[in-house]
Design an enzyme around this catalytic site. Structure first.
Site, PDB file in Angstrom:
ATOM      1  N   ASP A 157       0.827  -1.286  -0.066  1.00 38.06           N
ATOM      2  CA  ASP A 157      -0.034   0.010   0.058  1.00 38.06           C
ATOM      3  C   ASP A 157       0.877   1.510  -0.008  1.00 38.06           C
ATOM      4  O   ASP A 157       1.733   1.146   0.662  1.00 38.06           O
ATOM      5  CB  ASP A 157      -0.894   0.107   1.484  1.00 38.06           C
ATOM      6  N   ILE A 158       0.666   2.213  -0.765  1.00 33.84           N
ATOM      7  CA  ILE A 158       1.277   3.539  -0.716  1.00 33.84           C
ATOM      8  C   ILE A 158       0.489   4.313   0.272  1.00 33.84           C
ATOM      9  O   ILE A 158      -0.785   4.738  -0.135  1.00 33.84           O
ATOM     10  CB  ILE A 158       1.194   4.021  -2.076  1.00 33.84           C
ATOM     11  N   ASP A 171      -2.677  19.142 -10.958  1.00 31.55           N
ATOM     12  CA  ASP A 171      -1.883  19.243 -12.308  1.00 31.55           C
ATOM     13  C   ASP A 171      -0.444  19.819 -12.363  1.00 31.55           C
ATOM     14  O   ASP A 171      -0.296  20.817 -12.617  1.00 31.55           O
ATOM     15  CB  ASP A 171      -2.725  19.983 -13.191  1.00 31.55           C
ATOM     16  N   GLU A 181       5.974  20.339 -19.582  1.00 32.58           N
ATOM     17  CA  GLU A 181       4.916  19.585 -20.268  1.00 32.58           C
ATOM     18  C   GLU A 181       3.664  20.596 -20.808  1.00 32.58           C
ATOM     19  O   GLU A 181       3.241  20.602 -21.914  1.00 32.58           O
ATOM     20  CB  GLU A 181       4.332  18.487 -19.332  1.00 32.58           C
ATOM     21  N   GLU A 182       3.487  21.585 -20.040  1.00 32.13           N
ATOM     22  CA  GLU A 182       2.510  22.617 -20.283  1.00 32.13           C
ATOM     23  C   GLU A 182       2.884  23.419 -21.422  1.00 32.13           C
ATOM     24  O   GLU A 182       1.755  24.077 -21.993  1.00 32.13           O
ATOM     25  CB  GLU A 182       2.181  23.564 -19.184  1.00 32.13           C
ATOM     26  N   HIS A 238      -5.775  24.421 -14.304  1.00 39.14           N
ATOM     27  CA  HIS A 238      -5.085  25.454 -15.001  1.00 39.14           C
ATOM     28  C   HIS A 238      -5.210  26.817 -14.472  1.00 39.14           C
ATOM     29  O   HIS A 238      -5.152  27.899 -14.932  1.00 39.14           O
ATOM     30  CB  HIS A 238      -5.065  25.542 -16.495  1.00 39.14           C
TER      31      HIS A 238
END
Ligand SMILES: [Zn+2]
Length: 435
Positions: free
Chosen positions: A39-40, A133, A167-168, A283
């Site tokens: 389990d995390i 995000d 990435e954005e 965003h």
């Protein structure tokens, strides 16, 4: 997430878009003896989010590319990994005039020829801290990597984790990584798992459907929790798995939704609010630590670990074969005549195999423009790729399987490439045939 770019092709050049052959071999289902993942702990994942939030607060409210908040995020994650026994590398690139960083972490051991990767982008947009995000994915991947270290896991495959920059701005970091990976290293990637937004406040449970084995690994995990899943569509191709997929690497991942609206049917099965976005702070400045659904983050973090443990167990026997290659660059004229690159095949007996492998690496800024053929020594053409007006992605990096059993093996084989639309250009970087 980068929007798609559409352009009209001349009538003569429009053709059915289809890759006629398969990419690299898919991930093999895990052997029965795969150890169960631990389990995390949600508290650990959230502790990372709290750190990322403090970093953003201390750096102008964001962790965007080229800003101090991004570099501080990288330093935070890297320090954790170094302390846990990882070999970490910082890959630098430039975008928009600013320096960006990809953080790569290799866990010692495993088959160096079979590498399983799991990654997430670590940058935010400029307008907020980017906790869902994509602090959520970054934190879950980090805590999974730390769990591998705590367990001193010795997987059959080699494990590599990655945190992407920019990435954005259009998958800049992950593209840079894939494009700068030698084709021999790329061929060793047996799978790439992507986690971009996995703690959305009004969460959905979406699974990428790009590779059947990876998809099933996630689906069966959630089924075990009695959590129904749906195929991921909103972010299809708009996150860091896209460059890997273009390179022929099997990809998969998880997503809990962004600006799309949850339907009443979805609210029925997942809870939350119908008619509201999965993440209404997507965003924006309110994407802070208060913008996280603990249950979704907890379940998805455990699913990340489950996939890493399961898919890193077992290795496949790589196909043997004789390789003939050409790495001389050949420019492809824009909307012009076809060009070729040759390899001389010698020492073979009889005909070519029915599963001849043609691996190509063609750099181009709008791969839909390209028609690619393999020409046998007698001139017979085998279509590998048609043109497509809607395929705006960069580069054709793929491995095709061709039934060339009707052809004599020895002789000069040619890769022929033609650009059938104006405005974008490229070149044949390298290609090879495996007999
Ligand atoms: Zn994202």
């Amino acid at each position: 997430m980068r929007p798609a770019r559409l352009r009209s092709l001349s009538a003569a050049a429009v053709a059915v878009a289809a890759l006629l052959a398969t990419a690299a071999p898919a991930v093999q289902a895990a052997p029965a003896r795969a150890a169960a993942a631990p389990d995390i702990p949600l508290a650990n994942v959230k502790a990372h989010l709290t750190q990322l939030q403090s970093i953003a607060t201390a750096n102008g409210g964001n962790r965007a590319h080229g800003r101090t908040g991004y570099k501080a995020s990288v330093d935070y994650v890297r320090a954790k990994l170094d302390a846990a026994g990882y070999t970490t590398t910082l890959q630098q690139f430039t975008s928009g005039g600013a320096t960006g960083y990809n953080l790569i972490a290799d866990w010692p051991g495993g088959d160096p020829n079979q590498v399983l990767m799991a990654g997430s982008h670590l940058d935010s947009v400029t307008s907020g801290a980017g906790i869902n995000d994509n602090g959520s994915g970054s934190a879950a991947v980090l805590e999974t990597a730390l769990a591998v270290s705590r367990a001193q896991l010795a997987p059959d495959k080699h494990l590599r984790f990655a945190w992407w920059g920019a990435e954005e701005l259009g998958l800049v970091g992950s593209k840079y990584y894939v494009n700068n990976l030698a084709s021999t290293e790329r061929a060793k990637l047996s799978g790439y798992l992507n986690f971009d937004m996995i703690g959305s406040p009004n969460a959905g449970y979406f699974v990428y459907d790009d590779d059947p084995v990876i998809e099933q690994t996630f689906k069966s995990y959630f089924a075990g929790l009695s959590v129904p899943t749906e195929i991921e569509t909103e972010g299809d191709g708009r996150s860091d798995h896209a460059p890997f997929k273009s390179a022929g690497v099997p990809v998969g991942g998880l997503f809990t939704g962004a600006s799309n609206t949850k339907s009443s049917a979805q609210a029925q099965k997942w809870g939350g609010t119908a008619g509201q976005a999965f993440d209404r702070c997507y965003h924006s400045s309110c994407d802070t630590t208060t913008n996280i659904n603990d249950t979704a983050l907890d379940r998805n973090s455990d699913a990340v670990a489950h996939a890493v443990w399961t898919l890193s167990a077992g290795t496949v026997t790589p196909p043997t074969g004789t390789v003939f290659s050409n790495a001389t660059d050949v420019a492809v004229p824009d909307n012009g005549a076809a060009v070729t690159s040759s390899v001389a095949v010698t020492g073979r007996t009889g005909n070519a195999p029915a599963t001849l492998k043609a691996a190509v690496d063609i750099k181009h800024t709008y791969r839909g423009d390209l028609v690619v053929d393999l020409l046998a020594p007698d001139g017979t053409a085998y279509r590998l790729k048609n043109s497509s007006s809607s395929d705006s992605a960069d580069n054709v990096i793929a491995t095709y399987t061709v039934n060339a059993s009707a052809e004599t093996a020895n002789g000069t084989w040619k890769l022929q490439v033609r650009d059938v639309a104006a405005q974008d250009t490229g070149y044949i970087d390298s290609w090879q045939l495996t007999f």
